[in-house]
Motif scaffolding. Structure first.
Motif, PDB file in Angstrom:
ATOM      1  N   SER A  84       1.284 -16.975  -1.567  1.00 62.17           N
ATOM      2  CA  SER A  84      -0.282 -16.743  -1.455  1.00 62.17           C
ATOM      3  C   SER A  84      -0.624 -15.434  -1.071  1.00 62.17           C
ATOM      4  O   SER A  84       0.558 -14.681  -0.403  1.00 62.17           O
ATOM      5  N   ILE A  85      -1.694 -15.057  -1.181  1.00 60.53           N
ATOM      6  CA  ILE A  85      -2.348 -13.763  -0.725  1.00 60.53           C
ATOM      7  C   ILE A  85      -3.817 -13.778  -0.637  1.00 60.53           C
ATOM      8  O   ILE A  85      -4.561 -14.651  -1.523  1.00 60.53           O
ATOM      9  N   ALA A  86      -4.486 -13.201   0.304  1.00 64.14           N
ATOM     10  CA  ALA A  86      -5.922 -13.092   0.210  1.00 64.14           C
ATOM     11  C   ALA A  86      -6.499 -11.516   0.491  1.00 64.14           C
ATOM     12  O   ALA A  86      -5.635 -10.799   1.097  1.00 64.14           O
ATOM     13  N   CYS A  87      -7.453 -11.544   0.028  1.00 68.26           N
ATOM     14  CA  CYS A  87      -8.091 -10.257   0.104  1.00 68.26           C
ATOM     15  C   CYS A  87      -9.720 -10.561   0.899  1.00 68.26           C
ATOM     16  O   CYS A  87     -10.275 -11.024   0.443  1.00 68.26           O
ATOM     17  N   ALA A  88      -9.580 -10.009   2.166  1.00 65.08           N
ATOM     18  CA  ALA A  88     -10.597 -10.493   3.159  1.00 65.08           C
ATOM     19  C   ALA A  88     -11.441  -9.180   3.252  1.00 65.08           C
ATOM     20  O   ALA A  88     -10.802  -8.057   3.545  1.00 65.08           O
ATOM     21  N   ARG A  89     -12.741  -9.352   3.728  1.00 59.91           N
ATOM     22  CA  ARG A  89     -13.532  -8.365   4.014  1.00 59.91           C
ATOM     23  C   ARG A  89     -13.292  -7.848   5.502  1.00 59.91           C
ATOM     24  O   ARG A  89     -13.402  -8.745   6.238  1.00 59.91           O
ATOM     25  N   LYS A  90     -13.012  -6.744   5.870  1.00 62.89           N
ATOM     26  CA  LYS A  90     -12.850  -6.279   7.323  1.00 62.89           C
ATOM     27  C   LYS A  90     -14.275  -5.633   7.580  1.00 62.89           C
ATOM     28  O   LYS A  90     -14.667  -5.966   8.647  1.00 62.89           O
ATOM     29  N   ASP A  91     -14.800  -4.638   6.763  1.00 60.41           N
ATOM     30  CA  ASP A  91     -15.998  -4.158   6.908  1.00 60.41           C
ATOM     31  C   ASP A  91     -16.543  -3.790   5.376  1.00 60.41           C
ATOM     32  O   ASP A  91     -15.701  -3.945   4.607  1.00 60.41           O
ATOM     33  N   ASP A  92     -17.663  -3.189   5.422  1.00 57.73           N
ATOM     34  CA  ASP A  92     -18.062  -2.491   4.144  1.00 57.73           C
ATOM     35  C   ASP A  92     -17.339  -1.782   3.251  1.00 57.73           C
ATOM     36  O   ASP A  92     -17.066  -2.075   2.053  1.00 57.73           O
ATOM     37  N   GLU A  93     -16.478  -0.897   3.795  1.00 61.20           N
ATOM     38  CA  GLU A  93     -15.456   0.037   3.290  1.00 61.20           C
ATOM     39  C   GLU A  93     -13.864  -0.532   3.129  1.00 61.20           C
ATOM     40  O   GLU A  93     -13.049   0.127   2.523  1.00 61.20           O
ATOM     41  N   THR A  94     -13.631  -1.563   4.009  1.00 64.21           N
ATOM     42  CA  THR A  94     -12.031  -1.915   4.024  1.00 64.21           C
ATOM     43  C   THR A  94     -11.961  -3.553   3.781  1.00 64.21           C
ATOM     44  O   THR A  94     -12.614  -4.217   4.275  1.00 64.21           O
ATOM     45  N   ALA A  95     -10.947  -3.528   3.216  1.00 66.64           N
ATOM     46  CA  ALA A  95     -10.202  -4.956   2.820  1.00 66.64           C
ATOM     47  C   ALA A  95      -9.118  -4.824   3.594  1.00 66.64           C
ATOM     48  O   ALA A  95      -8.498  -4.149   4.072  1.00 66.64           O
ATOM     49  N   GLN A  96      -8.771  -6.188   3.952  1.00 66.52           N
ATOM     50  CA  GLN A  96      -7.651  -6.768   4.668  1.00 66.52           C
ATOM     51  C   GLN A  96      -7.012  -7.364   3.782  1.00 66.52           C
ATOM     52  O   GLN A  96      -7.065  -8.526   3.164  1.00 66.52           O
ATOM     53  N   LEU A 122      -4.926  -5.746  -4.683  1.00 68.78           N
ATOM     54  CA  LEU A 122      -5.400  -4.238  -4.691  1.00 68.78           C
ATOM     55  C   LEU A 122      -6.342  -4.093  -5.950  1.00 68.78           C
ATOM     56  O   LEU A 122      -7.314  -3.319  -5.602  1.00 68.78           O
ATOM     57  N   GLU A 123      -6.178  -4.604  -7.015  1.00 70.57           N
ATOM     58  CA  GLU A 123      -7.095  -4.623  -8.293  1.00 70.57           C
ATOM     59  C   GLU A 123      -8.324  -5.328  -7.985  1.00 70.57           C
ATOM     60  O   GLU A 123      -9.337  -4.528  -8.040  1.00 70.57           O
ATOM     61  N   PHE A 124      -8.252  -6.122  -7.278  1.00 69.20           N
ATOM     62  CA  PHE A 124      -9.616  -6.961  -6.844  1.00 69.20           C
ATOM     63  C   PHE A 124     -10.267  -6.017  -5.716  1.00 69.20           C
ATOM     64  O   PHE A 124     -11.578  -5.832  -6.010  1.00 69.20           O
ATOM     65  N   ALA A 125      -9.478  -5.593  -4.857  1.00 68.15           N
ATOM     66  CA  ALA A 125     -10.245  -4.768  -3.791  1.00 68.15           C
ATOM     67  C   ALA A 125     -10.832  -3.490  -4.227  1.00 68.15           C
ATOM     68  O   ALA A 125     -12.069  -3.031  -4.219  1.00 68.15           O
ATOM     69  N   THR A 126     -10.240  -2.923  -5.188  1.00 74.91           N
ATOM     70  CA  THR A 126     -10.688  -1.707  -5.935  1.00 74.91           C
ATOM     71  C   THR A 126     -11.873  -2.006  -6.843  1.00 74.91           C
ATOM     72  O   THR A 126     -13.018  -1.243  -6.918  1.00 74.91           O
ATOM     73  N   GLU A 127     -11.782  -3.022  -7.670  1.00 78.72           N
ATOM     74  CA  GLU A 127     -13.168  -3.526  -8.356  1.00 78.72           C
ATOM     75  C   GLU A 127     -14.136  -3.897  -7.800  1.00 78.72           C
ATOM     76  O   GLU A 127     -15.173  -3.716  -8.245  1.00 78.72           O
ATOM     77  N   VAL A 128     -14.097  -4.584  -6.691  1.00 76.34           N
ATOM     78  CA  VAL A 128     -15.208  -4.672  -5.694  1.00 76.34           C
ATOM     79  C   VAL A 128     -15.848  -3.674  -4.674  1.00 76.34           C
ATOM     80  O   VAL A 128     -16.951  -3.929  -4.128  1.00 76.34           O
ATOM     81  N   GLY A 129     -15.334  -2.573  -4.879  1.00 73.30           N
ATOM     82  CA  GLY A 129     -15.678  -1.319  -4.189  1.00 73.30           C
ATOM     83  C   GLY A 129     -15.219  -1.040  -2.845  1.00 73.30           C
ATOM     84  O   GLY A 129     -15.797  -0.093  -2.226  1.00 73.30           O
TER      85      GLY A 129
END
Length: 160
Positions: A69-81, A105-112
């Motif tokens: 498993s893995i998750a890409c979570a919003r930390k703030d508008d600029e930063t994913a965790q 990493l690909e998802f985080a990049t794609e969503v900005g």
């Protein structure tokens, strides 16, 4: 390379993430139910506030069985965790970790997002090698790891 399949979460997967983190980290490092409770709380927060436009969760499967498993979570508008990264022992070395981290990493990049960080601790050699292979570097060591006094809490980060 491997027959790893990634998919989004289905009913039961949030609980699987919690359960496997609790059982696996106890078996491998002796961490107790306080660590599992931490994961349960964090998974619950993500599930309750999940924003599919800015967050994602993947379950890795081999032969139709969940093995990571893995998750890409919003930390703030600029930063994913990067959160809840796990690969079952029998799946290690089969591309599960690589597929999960790359998807995140690909998802985080794609969503900005412009940056990604993760929280870990010293001594997790295999996962640390995967993180470094993907450009993460040690940003800080805030202090003792709350669930294992023999380890140091670590924040790793990278630009996207």
């Amino acid at each position: 390379m491997s027959d790893v399949q990634l998919r989004g979460p289905r009913p039961g997967d949030w609980g699987w993430i919690v359960s496997r983190h609790g059982a696996l980290y106890f078996a491998e490092y002796g961490w107790g139910t306080d660590y599992e409770a931490y994961v349960a709380h964090a998974v619950g927060e993500l599930a309750e506030n999940f924003d599919p436009a800015r967050e994602a969760v993947w379950i890795a499967e081999l032969g139709g069985a969940p093995v990571g498993s893995i998750a890409c979570a919003r930390k703030d508008d600029e930063t994913a965790q990067l959160r809840f990264f796990l690969a079952e022992p029998e799946a290690r070395g089969r591309g599960v970790g690589l597929a999960l981290i790359r998807a995140c990493l690909e998802f985080a990049t794609e969503v900005g997002y412009r940056r990604m960080l993760l929280w870990t601790c010293s001594g997790l050699v295999a996962s640390r090698a995967l993180y470094e292979r993907h450009g993460f570097t040690l940003e800080s060591e805030p202090g003792p790891f709350p669930y294992d006094a023999t380890r140091t809490e670590q924040i790793l980060a990278r630009d996207l």
